[in-house]
Write a protein that holds these residues in place. Structure first.
Motif, PDB file in Angstrom:
ATOM      1  N   LEU A 145     -36.359  26.545 -23.401  1.00  0.00           N
ATOM      2  CA  LEU A 145     -36.862  25.463 -22.560  1.00  0.00           C
ATOM      3  C   LEU A 145     -37.410  26.005 -21.241  1.00  0.00           C
ATOM      4  CD1 LEU A 145     -34.123  22.762 -23.189  1.00  0.00           C
ATOM      5  CD2 LEU A 145     -36.578  22.464 -23.591  1.00  0.00           C
ATOM      6  N   LYS A 146     -36.685  26.940 -20.640  1.00  0.00           N
ATOM      7  CA  LYS A 146     -37.152  27.520 -19.385  1.00  0.00           C
ATOM      8  C   LYS A 146     -38.462  28.265 -19.583  1.00  0.00           C
ATOM      9  CE  LYS A 146     -32.592  28.101 -17.220  1.00  0.00           C
ATOM     10  NZ  LYS A 146     -31.596  29.078 -16.697  1.00  0.00           N
ATOM     11  N   THR A 147     -38.582  28.968 -20.711  1.00  0.00           N
ATOM     12  CA  THR A 147     -39.811  29.711 -21.006  1.00  0.00           C
ATOM     13  C   THR A 147     -40.992  28.760 -21.157  1.00  0.00           C
ATOM     14  OG1 THR A 147     -38.528  31.440 -22.125  1.00  0.00           O
ATOM     15  CG2 THR A 147     -40.883  31.332 -22.617  1.00  0.00           C
ATOM     16  N   VAL A 148     -40.758  27.645 -21.859  1.00  0.00           N
ATOM     17  CA  VAL A 148     -41.818  26.646 -22.040  1.00  0.00           C
ATOM     18  C   VAL A 148     -42.216  26.048 -20.690  1.00  0.00           C
ATOM     19  CG1 VAL A 148     -42.343  24.371 -22.997  1.00  0.00           C
ATOM     20  CG2 VAL A 148     -41.177  26.070 -24.412  1.00  0.00           C
ATOM     21  N   PHE A 149     -41.225  25.677 -19.875  1.00  0.00           N
ATOM     22  CA  PHE A 149     -41.521  25.023 -18.599  1.00  0.00           C
ATOM     23  C   PHE A 149     -42.165  25.983 -17.602  1.00  0.00           C
ATOM     24  CE2 PHE A 149     -37.879  21.767 -19.370  1.00  0.00           C
ATOM     25  CZ  PHE A 149     -38.646  21.189 -20.368  1.00  0.00           C
ATOM     26  N   ARG A 150     -41.792  27.265 -17.673  1.00  0.00           N
ATOM     27  CA  ARG A 150     -42.455  28.246 -16.806  1.00  0.00           C
ATOM     28  C   ARG A 150     -43.938  28.360 -17.153  1.00  0.00           C
ATOM     29  NH1 ARG A 150     -37.936  31.719 -18.051  1.00  0.00           N
ATOM     30  NH2 ARG A 150     -36.363  31.651 -16.382  1.00  0.00           N
ATOM     31  N   ALA A 151     -44.238  28.272 -18.436  1.00  0.00           N
ATOM     32  CA  ALA A 151     -45.626  28.421 -18.891  1.00  0.00           C
ATOM     33  C   ALA A 151     -46.449  27.159 -18.667  1.00  0.00           C
ATOM     34  CB  ALA A 151     -45.647  28.811 -20.366  1.00  0.00           C
ATOM     35  N   LEU A 152     -45.837  25.996 -18.926  1.00  0.00           N
ATOM     36  CA  LEU A 152     -46.595  24.741 -18.936  1.00  0.00           C
ATOM     37  C   LEU A 152     -46.194  23.775 -17.830  1.00  0.00           C
ATOM     38  CD1 LEU A 152     -46.498  24.202 -22.804  1.00  0.00           C
ATOM     39  CD2 LEU A 152     -48.374  25.176 -21.456  1.00  0.00           C
ATOM     40  N   GLY A 153     -45.194  24.152 -17.019  1.00  0.00           N
ATOM     41  CA  GLY A 153     -44.731  23.273 -15.961  1.00  0.00           C
ATOM     42  C   GLY A 153     -43.634  22.336 -16.449  1.00  0.00           C
ATOM     43  N   THR A 154     -42.731  21.984 -15.547  1.00  0.00           N
ATOM     44  CA  THR A 154     -41.668  21.040 -15.905  1.00  0.00           C
ATOM     45  C   THR A 154     -42.260  19.650 -16.096  1.00  0.00           C
ATOM     46  OG1 THR A 154     -40.076  22.320 -14.613  1.00  0.00           O
ATOM     47  CG2 THR A 154     -39.467  20.055 -15.173  1.00  0.00           C
ATOM     48  N   PRO A 155     -41.974  18.980 -17.216  1.00  0.00           N
ATOM     49  CA  PRO A 155     -42.579  17.658 -17.459  1.00  0.00           C
ATOM     50  C   PRO A 155     -42.000  16.594 -16.537  1.00  0.00           C
ATOM     51  CG  PRO A 155     -40.967  18.164 -19.156  1.00  0.00           C
ATOM     52  CD  PRO A 155     -41.104  19.404 -18.331  1.00  0.00           C
ATOM     53  N   THR A 156     -42.835  15.633 -16.197  1.00  0.00           N
ATOM     54  CA  THR A 156     -42.403  14.468 -15.432  1.00  0.00           C
ATOM     55  C   THR A 156     -42.345  13.270 -16.366  1.00  0.00           C
ATOM     56  OG1 THR A 156     -44.682  13.829 -14.881  1.00  0.00           O
ATOM     57  CG2 THR A 156     -43.588  15.412 -13.401  1.00  0.00           C
ATOM     58  N   GLU A 157     -41.832  12.157 -15.877  1.00  0.00           N
ATOM     59  CA  GLU A 157     -41.808  10.933 -16.681  1.00  0.00           C
ATOM     60  C   GLU A 157     -43.214  10.468 -17.013  1.00  0.00           C
ATOM     61  OE1 GLU A 157     -39.546   8.691 -18.216  1.00  0.00           O
ATOM     62  OE2 GLU A 157     -38.419  10.563 -18.154  1.00  0.00           O
ATOM     63  N   GLU A 158     -44.168  10.785 -16.159  1.00  0.00           N
ATOM     64  CA  GLU A 158     -45.562  10.432 -16.448  1.00  0.00           C
ATOM     65  C   GLU A 158     -46.112  11.304 -17.577  1.00  0.00           C
ATOM     66  OE1 GLU A 158     -48.116  10.772 -13.085  1.00  0.00           O
ATOM     67  OE2 GLU A 158     -49.895  10.061 -14.151  1.00  0.00           O
TER      68      GLU A 158
END
Length: 289
Positions: A145-158
């Motif tokens: 999850l951290k690897t994905v969010f580092r690459a694509l950014g942490t998702p928001t509710e939007e």
């Protein structure tokens, strides 16, 4: 092609394919052109579109499950985790798909999902073809999850409405979104557009396999390389298993290979597609899809 039993074993006779996309990606003697990547992606989406059209989720797409035939054709393989999804309200396991190709909704424990899980995997494969190395290689589910969010950014509710209500949701940290162009510097705008449509956080907003095949990426120059002209490792099979007078000869030689019963080494088989629809539509690589 055939099924036979031997003592307590059930044996499946499959088409012999001695190469896969992972072998090709890792072979540094091979040089990929943008048209080559486009060809592999077109064949992957065609195979996946057939599966999804028939309500089958593959649930384990990755480069070494995309096998390469002697003539360059790419074929989806290893359906050990596949299942039907005709009932959208049916609960399914989230413990599927090899971690590096697993979408974030499954990492958060989602039990109700559809074709978007396969599309995310294809996006990871697409990125790997361009980078020649795995795009999102996490060491554990949390690290994934951290690897994905580092690459694509942490998702928001939007970006992804409702993701915080998933069964296994935990805050992972805040990471800014990095433009894909910063990493995929040589990719075309159309390639990045399709990649971003595959790696969209909200599963329902991801491109479908059918939509992907009509994406401008596949209709812009250069057109996909013909399968027979795609790069292949030197050790790849140069021709199919010999067929003589309608017989298929199965070789049982080689280290670690158990010989089949003598009466099975050579037997006449009816066509494996007799009475069946073709498993994939043929691609015309000479013009726009």
């Amino acid at each position: 092609m055939d099924v036979f039993s031997s003592k307590t074993n059930l044996n499946l006779v499959l088409e012999f394919l001695d190469s896969d996309l992972e072998i090709i990606i890792k072979d540094r003697t091979l040089v990929f052109l943008p048209a080559d990547i486009k060809s592999w992606m077109a064949m992957t989406f065609h195979g996946l579109e057939f599966c999804h059209r028939n309500f089958i989720l593959h649930r384990d797409l990755k480069p070494n499950n995309l096998l390469i035939a002697f003539n360059g054709q790419l074929k989806l393989a290893d359906f050990g985790l596949a299942r039907d999804f005709a009932d959208p309200g049916y609960k399914m396991t989230c413990q599927v798909i090899t971690r590096w190709y697993r979408p974030p909704e499954l990492l958060f424990g989602c039990r109700y999902y559809g074709t978007g899980v396969d599309i995310w995997s294809v996006g990871c494969i697409f990125a790997e073809l361009m980078l020649r190395t795995p795009y999102l290689p996490g060491e554990s589910d949390m690290d994934q999850l951290k690897t994905v969010f580092r690459a694509l950014g942490t998702p928001t509710e939007e970006d992804w409405p409702g993701h915080m209500k998933l069964p296994d949701y935990v805050p992972v940290g805040q990471f800014p979104r990095t433009p894909l162009r910063d990493l995929f510097t040589a990719a075309s705008g159309d390639a990045l557009s399709l990649l971003s449509r595959c790696l969209t956080y909200e599963p329902r907003r991801r491109v479908s396999a059918r939509e992907a095949l009509h994406h401008p990426y596949f209709t812009s120059l250069p057109y996909p390389t013909h399968p027979s002209k795609l790069p292949k490792p030197a050790s790849a099979q140069s021709r199919p298993l010999e067929e003589v007078d309608g017989n298929v000869q199965l070789s049982a030689s080689g280290p670690g290979v158990k010989a089949a019963p003598p009466n099975r080494l050579k037997r006449k088989l009816s066509s494996p597609i007799d009475g069946l629809r073709p498993l994939a539509r043929k691609l015309d690589f000479g013009q726009a899809l």
